[in-house]
Enzyme design. Structure first.
Site, PDB file in Angstrom:
ATOM      1  N   ASP A  38       0.868  -1.178   0.000  1.00 14.02           N
ATOM      2  CA  ASP A  38       0.000   0.000   0.000  1.00 14.02           C
ATOM      3  C   ASP A  38       0.906   1.230   0.000  1.00 14.02           C
ATOM      4  O   ASP A  38       1.855   1.301   0.785  1.00 14.02           O
ATOM      5  CB  ASP A  38      -0.886  -0.020   1.248  1.00 14.02           C
ATOM      6  CG  ASP A  38      -2.010   0.991   1.207  1.00 14.02           C
ATOM      7  OD1 ASP A  38      -1.732   2.175   0.922  1.00 14.02           O
ATOM      8  OD2 ASP A  38      -3.154   0.609   1.492  1.00 14.02           O
ATOM      9  N   ILE A  39       0.630   2.206  -0.876  1.00 15.96           N
ATOM     10  CA  ILE A  39       1.503   3.389  -0.949  1.00 15.96           C
ATOM     11  C   ILE A  39       1.242   4.374   0.187  1.00 15.96           C
ATOM     12  O   ILE A  39       2.015   5.314   0.377  1.00 15.96           O
ATOM     13  CB  ILE A  39       1.404   4.104  -2.312  1.00 15.96           C
ATOM     14  CG1 ILE A  39      -0.009   4.605  -2.579  1.00 15.96           C
ATOM     15  CG2 ILE A  39       1.905   3.197  -3.432  1.00 15.96           C
ATOM     16  CD1 ILE A  39      -0.099   5.555  -3.766  1.00 15.96           C
ATOM     17  N   GLN A 101     -14.810   1.874   1.863  1.00 14.60           N
ATOM     18  CA  GLN A 101     -14.138   1.446   0.636  1.00 14.60           C
ATOM     19  C   GLN A 101     -13.861   2.677  -0.207  1.00 14.60           C
ATOM     20  O   GLN A 101     -14.758   3.490  -0.443  1.00 14.60           O
ATOM     21  CB  GLN A 101     -15.001   0.442  -0.142  1.00 14.60           C
ATOM     22  CG  GLN A 101     -14.292  -0.106  -1.364  1.00 14.60           C
ATOM     23  CD  GLN A 101     -15.112  -1.140  -2.126  1.00 14.60           C
ATOM     24  OE1 GLN A 101     -16.288  -1.361  -1.855  1.00 14.60           O
ATOM     25  NE2 GLN A 101     -14.486  -1.762  -3.110  1.00 14.60           N
ATOM     26  N   HIS A 107     -10.401  -5.739  -2.715  1.00 19.17           N
ATOM     27  CA  HIS A 107      -9.050  -5.862  -2.167  1.00 19.17           C
ATOM     28  C   HIS A 107      -9.115  -6.153  -0.668  1.00 19.17           C
ATOM     29  O   HIS A 107     -10.072  -5.801   0.003  1.00 19.17           O
ATOM     30  CB  HIS A 107      -8.200  -4.621  -2.438  1.00 19.17           C
ATOM     31  CG  HIS A 107      -8.761  -3.350  -1.890  1.00 19.17           C
ATOM     32  ND1 HIS A 107      -9.836  -2.690  -2.455  1.00 19.17           N
ATOM     33  CD2 HIS A 107      -8.388  -2.587  -0.831  1.00 19.17           C
ATOM     34  CE1 HIS A 107     -10.101  -1.591  -1.771  1.00 19.17           C
ATOM     35  NE2 HIS A 107      -9.232  -1.503  -0.771  1.00 19.17           N
ATOM     36  N   HIS A 109      -6.699  -5.891   2.828  1.00 21.57           N
ATOM     37  CA  HIS A 109      -5.506  -5.313   3.452  1.00 21.57           C
ATOM     38  C   HIS A 109      -4.902  -6.347   4.398  1.00 21.57           C
ATOM     39  O   HIS A 109      -5.627  -6.951   5.196  1.00 21.57           O
ATOM     40  CB  HIS A 109      -5.878  -4.085   4.286  1.00 21.57           C
ATOM     41  CG  HIS A 109      -6.465  -2.968   3.508  1.00 21.57           C
ATOM     42  ND1 HIS A 109      -5.735  -1.855   3.148  1.00 21.57           N
ATOM     43  CD2 HIS A 109      -7.713  -2.769   3.028  1.00 21.57           C
ATOM     44  CE1 HIS A 109      -6.518  -1.026   2.479  1.00 21.57           C
ATOM     45  NE2 HIS A 109      -7.722  -1.555   2.392  1.00 21.57           N
TER      46      HIS A 109
END
Length: 144
Positions: A38-39, A101, A107, A109
């Site tokens: 994750d960025i 979301q 997705h 995490h």
């Protein structure tokens, strides 16, 4: 590597990452899924696992694709444990804006946790009265 993506959405950020049209920090991938950092991580090693085929959320992903994601989540959690030795891990999914979301490509995490980190509980709740639980169960049973 074979690409199992059957279809993708041209304006979906995660579809673009899966297709290699946007850069990512890939942790693992297989025929069905891609796992990347994750960025904007909640903690070091925070990884997202996505199916190669676009599905907006848990209500639209196929049971088969969801199983592929679950297997990759398991692999990523084991890899993060070996690499980073966290004290724990959160596995989190959100469907819909009401559930926070933000990217509408399914997705999950995988968030390594440490004792004393500054992450907080997603919610704080109290036990429900028995009658409320019974009524909820009746509604669920009626929908089967």
């Amino acid at each position: 590597m074979a690409n199992a993506m059957i279809w993708w959405v041209s304006d979906c950020t995660f579809c673009k990452i899966v297709a290699g049209r946007l850069p990512s920090y890939r942790v693992l991938e297989d025929e069905y899924t891609v796992a990347f950092l994750d960025i904007a991580p909640a903690s070091p090693g925070h990884t997202l696992v996505v199916p190669r085929e676009h599905a907006a959320d848990v209500w639209t992903i196929s049971e088969t694709a969801h199983g592929h994601v679950a297997r990759m989540v398991h692999r990523v959690a084991a890899l993060l444990k070996a690499a980073l030795a966290p004290d724990g891990v959160n596995v989190v999914h959100s469907t819909g804006e009401a559930a926070w979301q933000e990217v509408f490509h399914f997705h999950t995490h995988v968030v390594p946790r440490r004792h004393g980190d500054d992450l907080r509980l997603m919610w704080s709740s109290q036990p429900a009265p028995s009658r409320e639980l019974e009524q909820t169960l009746e509604l669920i049973a009626a929908a089967r």
